[in-house]
Design a protein around this motif. Structure first.
Motif, short mmCIF file in Angstrom:
data_model
loop_
_atom_site.label_atom_id
_atom_site.label_comp_id
_atom_site.label_asym_id
_atom_site.label_seq_id
_atom_site.Cartn_x
_atom_site.Cartn_y
_atom_site.Cartn_z
N SER A 5 79.52 34.01 -9.39
CA SER A 5 78.95 32.80 -9.98
C SER A 5 79.12 31.66 -8.97
CB SER A 5 79.65 32.48 -11.30
OG SER A 5 78.90 31.51 -12.01
N SER A 6 78.60 30.51 -9.34
CA SER A 6 78.66 29.36 -8.45
C SER A 6 78.68 28.07 -9.23
CB SER A 6 77.45 29.36 -7.51
OG SER A 6 77.49 28.23 -6.65
N ASN A 7 79.41 27.10 -8.69
CA ASN A 7 79.37 25.76 -9.25
C ASN A 7 78.58 24.83 -8.32
OD1 ASN A 7 81.15 25.63 -7.14
ND2 ASN A 7 82.95 25.23 -8.40
N LYS A 8 77.97 25.43 -7.29
CA LYS A 8 77.23 24.65 -6.30
C LYS A 8 75.78 25.10 -6.16
CE LYS A 8 77.55 23.27 -1.43
NZ LYS A 8 78.33 23.38 -0.20
N VAL A 10 66.76 35.53 -3.32
CA VAL A 10 66.68 35.62 -1.85
C VAL A 10 67.34 36.91 -1.36
CG1 VAL A 10 67.44 34.55 0.31
CG2 VAL A 10 66.54 33.12 -1.53
N LEU A 11 68.47 37.26 -1.94
CA LEU A 11 69.13 38.51 -1.54
C LEU A 11 68.25 39.72 -1.87
CD1 LEU A 11 72.82 37.75 -2.53
CD2 LEU A 11 71.92 38.07 -0.21
N GLU A 12 67.57 39.67 -3.00
CA GLU A 12 66.66 40.77 -3.36
C GLU A 12 65.50 40.86 -2.37
OE1 GLU A 12 65.88 40.05 -7.50
OE2 GLU A 12 67.77 40.97 -8.10
N GLU A 13 65.00 39.71 -1.89
CA GLU A 13 63.95 39.70 -0.87
C GLU A 13 64.46 40.34 0.43
OE1 GLU A 13 62.63 35.67 -0.41
OE2 GLU A 13 61.82 35.60 -2.45
N LYS A 14 65.76 40.26 0.65
CA LYS A 14 66.36 40.86 1.85
C LYS A 14 66.71 42.33 1.63
CE LYS A 14 68.19 36.52 3.59
NZ LYS A 14 69.26 35.87 4.33
N GLY A 15 66.39 42.85 0.44
CA GLY A 15 66.56 44.27 0.18
C GLY A 15 67.76 44.66 -0.67
N TRP A 16 68.52 43.70 -1.15
CA TRP A 16 69.69 44.01 -1.98
C TRP A 16 69.28 44.16 -3.43
CZ3 TRP A 16 73.72 45.52 0.66
CH2 TRP A 16 73.84 45.09 1.97
N ASN A 17 69.84 45.15 -4.10
CA ASN A 17 69.55 45.42 -5.51
C ASN A 17 70.69 44.87 -6.36
OD1 ASN A 17 68.64 46.42 -7.91
ND2 ASN A 17 69.04 48.56 -7.43
N LEU A 18 70.43 43.76 -7.02
CA LEU A 18 71.46 43.06 -7.79
C LEU A 18 71.04 42.91 -9.24
CD1 LEU A 18 71.93 40.22 -5.19
CD2 LEU A 18 73.40 42.21 -5.45
N ALA A 19 72.02 42.73 -10.09
CA ALA A 19 71.77 42.42 -11.50
C ALA A 19 72.09 40.94 -11.71
CB ALA A 19 72.65 43.28 -12.39
N THR A 20 71.46 40.33 -12.70
CA THR A 20 71.81 38.96 -13.06
C THR A 20 72.09 38.90 -14.55
OG1 THR A 20 69.47 38.38 -13.35
CG2 THR A 20 70.46 37.88 -11.21
N GLY A 23 75.42 40.25 -10.31
CA GLY A 23 76.37 41.35 -10.30
C GLY A 23 76.11 42.30 -9.15
N ILE A 24 77.17 42.63 -8.44
CA ILE A 24 77.09 43.58 -7.34
C ILE A 24 77.78 44.85 -7.81
CG2 ILE A 24 77.69 44.03 -4.93
CD1 ILE A 24 78.15 40.88 -4.80
N CYS A 25 77.07 45.93 -7.88
CA CYS A 25 77.63 47.20 -8.31
C CYS A 25 78.06 47.98 -7.07
CB CYS A 25 76.60 47.99 -9.11
SG CYS A 25 77.27 49.52 -9.77
N ILE A 26 79.35 48.18 -6.91
CA ILE A 26 79.91 48.81 -5.72
C ILE A 26 79.84 50.34 -5.84
CG2 ILE A 26 81.97 49.05 -4.28
CD1 ILE A 26 80.78 46.23 -4.24
N GLY A 27 79.35 50.97 -4.77
CA GLY A 27 79.27 52.42 -4.71
C GLY A 27 79.85 52.94 -3.41
#
Length: 106
Positions: free
Chosen positions: A52-55, A64-74, A82-86
């Protein structure tokens, strides 16, 4: 899935994967907490790291991270990504850190 993994890799293999995932989980939390304006939402013991962020608008960060190819949940209340670690994260956390830092540096 744990039982299938144990059958496939044996107990030693399962323990190896579990230890690697745990190390990656801890490291991911350290990366997030080292970036000003971001924080791990709660102390978590599972393989998901809620950020999370307060900023920053965390949904914009996730996009933006998804545009860079990361698969995240919100999620919401409070907003988080959410980052699911594997098992692969031990090999890609350096790239994730670089992308996360560049995303919030805009």
């Amino acid at each position: 899935q744990a039982w299938a993994t144990m059958l496939s890799f044996g107990q030693a293999g399962y323990e190896h994967f579990a230890a690697e995932i745990h190390k990656s989980h801890i490291r991911c939390q350290e990366i997030v907490n080292s970036i000003p304006g971001l924080f791990v939402l709660c102390k978590c013991h599972s393989c998901i790291v809620p950020v999370s962020s307060n900023k920053y608008n965390i949904y914009a960060v996730a996009s933006v991270l998804e545009e860079k190819g990361w698969n995240l949940a919100t999620g919401q209340n409070p907003p988080y990504l959410g980052i699911c670690i594997g098992e692969r994260h031990s090999q890609i956390l350096d790239s994730f850190e670089e992308d996360l830092r560049s995303t919030v540096a805009f």
